[in-house]
Design a protein around this motif. Structure first.
Motif, PDB file in Angstrom:
ATOM      1  N   TYR A  43     -85.955  13.276 -39.581  1.00 49.08           N
ATOM      2  CA  TYR A  43     -85.554  11.954 -40.047  1.00 49.08           C
ATOM      3  C   TYR A  43     -84.069  11.779 -39.770  1.00 49.08           C
ATOM      4  N   ARG A  47     -78.952  14.663 -45.148  1.00 49.54           N
ATOM      5  CA  ARG A  47     -77.757  15.333 -45.658  1.00 49.54           C
ATOM      6  C   ARG A  47     -78.107  16.744 -46.117  1.00 49.54           C
ATOM      7  N   GLY A  73     -84.861  10.706 -45.767  1.00 50.57           N
ATOM      8  CA  GLY A  73     -85.631  11.920 -45.526  1.00 50.57           C
ATOM      9  C   GLY A  73     -85.898  12.748 -46.769  1.00 50.57           C
ATOM     10  N   ASP A  91     -87.374   3.494 -50.418  1.00 52.32           N
ATOM     11  CA  ASP A  91     -86.844   3.241 -49.079  1.00 52.32           C
ATOM     12  C   ASP A  91     -87.644   2.130 -48.427  1.00 52.32           C
ATOM     13  N   SER A 388     -87.681  -2.788 -50.289  1.00 53.09           N
ATOM     14  CA  SER A 388     -86.223  -2.887 -50.319  1.00 53.09           C
ATOM     15  C   SER A 388     -85.739  -2.751 -51.764  1.00 53.09           C
ATOM     16  N   SER A 389     -84.643  -2.048 -51.947  1.00 55.06           N
ATOM     17  CA  SER A 389     -84.168  -1.742 -53.294  1.00 55.06           C
ATOM     18  C   SER A 389     -83.417  -2.882 -53.973  1.00 55.06           C
ATOM     19  N   ASP A 405     -77.483   8.197 -50.756  1.00 54.50           N
ATOM     20  CA  ASP A 405     -76.750   8.285 -49.506  1.00 54.50           C
ATOM     21  C   ASP A 405     -77.025   6.991 -48.745  1.00 54.50           C
ATOM     22  N   TYR A 414     -81.920   2.621 -38.603  1.00 58.49           N
ATOM     23  CA  TYR A 414     -83.067   3.394 -39.093  1.00 58.49           C
ATOM     24  C   TYR A 414     -84.414   2.771 -38.740  1.00 58.49           C
ATOM     25  N   TYR A 439     -84.386  -6.966 -44.728  1.00 58.53           N
ATOM     26  CA  TYR A 439     -83.474  -6.619 -45.821  1.00 58.53           C
ATOM     27  C   TYR A 439     -82.756  -5.293 -45.607  1.00 58.53           C
ATOM     28  N   ALA A 441     -80.120  -2.648 -45.142  1.00 59.90           N
ATOM     29  CA  ALA A 441     -78.683  -2.709 -45.453  1.00 59.90           C
ATOM     30  C   ALA A 441     -77.864  -2.031 -44.363  1.00 59.90           C
TER      31      ALA A 441
END
Ligand SMILES: C[S@@+](CC[C@H](N)C(=O)[O-])C[C@H]1O[C@@H](n2cnc3c(N)ncnc32)[C@H](O)[C@@H]1O
Ligand SMILES: [Zn+2]
Ligand SMILES: [Zn+2]
Length: 903
Positions: A43, A47, A73, A91, A388-389, A405, A414, A439, A441
């Motif tokens: 993905y 991190r 991920g 996500d 979407s958040s 993140d 993405y 949406y 970001a």
């Protein structure tokens, strides 16, 4: 088997309870490599797991509920469950939530292996023959592992066909015509593509031979047959492959795909591999194992797609390994590998097995998923939402910490990149096309298409999402973000969004770093500091925002900075640039963002603030170094011949790096670059954090590269002829110092000897003294003669920082709680400059009304130069020249000190 609550209690017993209120995280960790659970499927921008482990442990207790509104991920989700926290992952990208779900779902590994073998068995007869060839060693039939293909272009000069794989490539994008009579350099992008041809194939034969060989007629016949019968086979075998069109977007624009004839995702595969993948997918669909097991087989298939598409660049270096697509752009390499689908898929089962062994062990049945938040509050442990958040199905005040993140501006597209996988996974994701990224970001790098997004969109989406986080977060909760960007405007967008949504960075009293710490990257990412160009970022920042009550949006917004705000900001930046000897944007932002946010409220009070134009107005950018300088620095150090800045001779930040690095290397004898990075960035608070250049200078001067024989690790050690920068001798007593008055006697006094001398005079005259903290640490005698200065209030100083600064001055003379005089002792023109333009300037900036008399003691030879420095235009403007006095060492008699202190 334990119940959920028992598991939480067990974990609690292992962790020490948190002191409330929780202070912001101060220490980064040495980032570790991915664990097997993250290697099951690629993905974007995953991190390091232990960075999140560190954050989760710091901010939450076992049983707490964490929200990650950009779960990607799955690192926050996996690590939260491992640590027995409950977690909500959200996500927009269905690939992200699918991967995350697979990472945490418990799997019966034996069932998986059985199903995997069944799929292989039932598809082998269809797929393997597509790659049939003959081993030229043993002359028996075998299968090609991959075919290497090349584009063929027309030479624009001699018009002959040039097989690019065979042509010399003096630099990227340029080839030399293979016609011996021509040999002209040309760019394929400026001429006509004629066709593609297979050049080599790799066999890995049962006879033991593994190597490249040329294609025979039989190989070409097979290829032609596949091409000719493609549609017939698809129909006859009832095969399916995605026929989605390629979206008009950033990634199309990056490589001009439409012009190159790439219109469908299927164009990213050869006909042979399209067939092979369809056969494989069909076998998976027909497999009769349970739903969970099947999902893992789909994931394995999906992951294999990164090896089997036409974007896998053919490169001589790959000939030994597993060639794969880099995955950050859609493109068409001139030489590419067509990898055997069956082999690629077969190789990946082990990755799943290892990943699931790992997660079964570390998460096990703490995995208990639900799609209702109510259940999480009771006995479930995780929610995953593909949406979407900016609208979350969660109640107010229900989340203990937001740990996430977010996307960093336009770094990664993405959704557009994930379409490649998503279109193959429609069955399992229950989607019917490419991802709806309305949406998302992010920003796009190009514009002029429907899904184009500018910086405003990015900021607005972040704002809406942060506002949702604010709503669901408990009153004292933190929102912790990792962040990485070189671009000042992206920094600003993120912080403005957070601030407007009701988040602020902690005050200086609460956290020295103001909730911003630097997190060095995964080990081995860097070999030397030098290989990293200035201005490029390694690692991430961790930003810890506190939730505050939302400021109402109509709050007194002014259209621009007030004069006072502007002046404050200029002063702040000026001192920063002097300290660092110029600063890159990341360095600037770590110090300035909390100031902009909390001190002068730029984000919430000022409608139009463009930081870049503000900087341009007052400061100078050296575009080569990508660093900002004060106008004075720029004029003083600009070299018109080279059109570059000469190195600045005294940079305070270098001294800090020196202290940290040398003391580390004295203890450790040898350290890797990563260890060094981590030490420098952990030990120093943000305002003292040097740029890479300052660290480089110290390394150049005092250290050498070294390879540890045992561990084979590369790093640095002190040079064999290393001498400390400043020798600190034990000071003599006043009697031993002898007589002063003549240059010859005084010119040899060391820094500490001079301090000792003046201190003794003052003590004899009935005053008390305080010697600078640094000197006290180095010299026991100084600790004995120093009076303690414990409470700032005693001295009528309100500002803790000012008080700290004062105590760092070489020598303070005390009369009760009065400070009649302060001395900085210098033994070179550089340290004199530092005393005047740095220490004392700082002091008078933070204490503008103080009555303290400041003295700089200099060697006699430096006297004139120091005076000149004191009387610079800038110092005159700020009246420093009337508040500071320069004294020659030869003037230092008891009589003289007496006069000074009385006046
Ligand atoms: C930097 S990635 C997260 C990576 C993750 N931390 C990891 O380590 O794997 C950011 C994620 O934000 C997601 N995203 C972007 N816009 C979103 C939105 N409006 N709502 C939810 N997720 C979004 C992207 O799909 C992407 O997966
Ligand atoms: Zn063979
Ligand atoms: Zn030619």
């Amino acid at each position: 088997m334990f119940s959920i609550q028992q598991e939480i209690d067990n974990q609690k017993a292992q962790e020490s309870p948190k002191l409330k209120p929780i202070k912001p995280l101060e220490h980064p960790v040495q980032a570790a490599q991915h664990t097997p659970v993250y290697k099951m499927h690629r993905y974007y921008a995953r991190r390091p797991w232990n960075v999140f482990e560190n954050i989760i442990k710091h901010y939450t207790e076992p049983g707490d509920i964490i929200l990650d509104p950009f779960c990607g991920g799955g690192v926050t989700v996996v690590e939260a469950l491992k640590l027995r926290r409950k977690v909500v992952g959200v996500d927009l990208n269905p690939l992200a939530t699918f991967i995350t779900e697979m990472e945490i779902t418990q799997l019966d590994i034996n069932k998986f292996i059985k199903a995997f073998e069944e799929v292989k068995k039932s598809s082998a007869d269809k797929i393997k023959p597509l790659y049939k060839t003959k081993c030229l060693k043993c002359k028996k039939d075998t299968f090609a592992e991959w075919f290497e293909w090349s584009n063929v272009f027309e030479c624009p000069i001699c018009h002959q066909e040039v097989i690019l794989a065979n042509a010399k490539k003096p630099k990227a994008g340029v080839y030399i015509c293979t016609n011996k009579k021509c040999k002209q350099a040309f760019k394929p992008s400026e001429t006509i593509k004629i066709k593609e041809v297979p050049i080599n194939l790799l066999v890995d034969c049962n006879c033991g031979y593994k190597g490249l060989q040329k294609l025979t007629d039989r190989d070409f016949d097979l290829l032609n047959e596949i091409d000719k019968n493609f549609s017939k086979i698809v129909k006859k075998e009832k095969l399916w492959y995605p026929t989605d069109e390629f979206p008009d977007g950033d990634l199309e624009k990056d490589h001009g795909l439409f012009k190159k004839g790439i219109k469908y995702f299927s164009d990213l595969f050869t006909k042979r591999n399209l067939l092979a993948n369809s056969f494989l997918l069909k076998a998976i669909q027909l497999n009769t194992s349970d739903e969970i097991t099947k999902k893992f087989i789909y994931m394995c298939f999906s992951n294999s797609l990164r090896f089997t598409n036409r974007m896998v660049a053919g490169n001589p270096n790959w000939r030994g390994g597993n060639p794969e697509w880099g995955g950050h752009a859609y493109w068409q390499p001139n030489v590419f590998n067509e990898v055997n689908v069956y082999s690629a898929f077969s190789k990946l089962a082990m990755g799943i097995v290892r990943g699931k062994e790992f997660s079964n062990q570390t998460i096990g049945d703490f995995f208990s998923i639900s799609d209702s938040f109510n259940e999480i509050q009771e006995n479930k442990t995780v929610n995953l939402y593909n949406r979407s958040s900016h609208k979350l199905p969660l109640p107010e005040n229900s989340i203990d910490a937001v740990i996430t993140d977010p996307p960093f501006g336009g770094n990664v597209q993405y959704a557009e990149l994930s379409d490649f996988w998503v279109i193959w996974l429609k069955d399992i994701l229950k989607k019917d096309g490419i991802i709806d990224n309305k949406y998302e970001a992010i920003q796009t790098r190009h514009s002029g298409f429907e899904s184009a997004k500018d910086e405003k969109h990015y900021e607005e989406m972040l704002y809406k999402i942060f506002k949702e986080c604010h709503r669901v977060l408990k009153p004292n909760g933190y929102m912790v973000l990792t962040f990485h960007n070189k671009d000042i405007s992206v920094w600003m967008s993120l912080h403005r969004a957070a601030n407007r949504a009701g988040f602020k960075l902690p005050s200086e009293d609460f956290s020295e770093n103001r909730g911003i710490i630097y997190q060095p990257p995964i080990q081995n990412y860097t070999q030397t500091f030098h290989t990293k160009a200035s201005g490029s970022m390694l690692g991430d920042f961790i930003l810890s925002f506190q939730r505050i009550d939302t400021i109402d949006d109509a709050h007194k917004i002014s259209s621009m900075l007030s004069q006072e705000q502007e002046k404050k900001l200029v002063d702040k930046i000026e001192s920063l640039l002097v300290y660092h000897g110029g600063a890159d944007e990341n360095t600037l932002m770590t110090v300035l963002v909390p100031f902009l946010m909390n001190e002068i409220h730029v984000f919430t009070d000022v409608a139009n603030f463009n930081f870049e134009s503000f900087l341009k107005k007052y400061f100078s950018l050296d575009s080569k170094q990508k660093k900002w300088f004060t106008k004075e620095q720029f004029t003083e150090y600009y070299d018109p011949k080279t059109k570059r800045l000469r190195p600045i001779d005294f940079v305070k930040a270098e001294e800090f790096s020196y202290n940290v690095i040398v003391s580390l290397l004295k203890q450790r004898h040898f350290v890797t670059v990563d260890e060094l990075l981590s030490e420098v960035y952990t030990k120093l608070v943000n305002s003292h954090r040097p740029g890479i250049e300052a660290v480089n200078k110290v390394l150049d001067k005092y250290c050498e590269m070294y390879e540890d024989k045992k561990s084979k690790k590369k790093g640095y050690r002190l040079k064999t002829d290393f001498k400390p920068k400043e020798k600190i001798d034990k000071p003599y007593t006043i009697d031993q110092l002898g007589l002063f008055g003549e240059d010859s006697n005084t010119s040899n006094l060391s820094h500490n000897e001079i301090i000792q001398l003046v201190a003794h005079f003052a003590l004899e005259l009935g005053y008390k003294v305080h010697v600078g903290k640094t000197e006290q640490n180095k010299e026991k005698d100084f600790r004995i003669i120093s009076s303690s200065m414990q409470f700032k209030e005693d001295f009528g100083i309100a500002n803790a920082n000012a008080f700290k600064k004062i105590k760092e001055i070489d020598l303070l003379i005390l009369e009760g709680y009065e400070v009649p005089a302060v001395f900085e002792v210098t033994t070179s023109i550089d340290t004199a400059r530092e005393a005047i333009n740095d220490r004392f300037r700082d002091l008078f900036t933070i204490l503008p009304n103080t009555k303290i008399n400041a003295f700089v003691i200099v060697k006699d030879v430096d006297y004139n130069k120091a005076k000149e420095m004191l009387n610079s235009a800038a110092n005159k403007k700020d009246k420093l020249n009337s508040r500071i006095r320069i004294i020659k060492v030869s003037e230092l008699t008891k009589q003289f000190i007496n006069e000074i202190l009385k006046s």
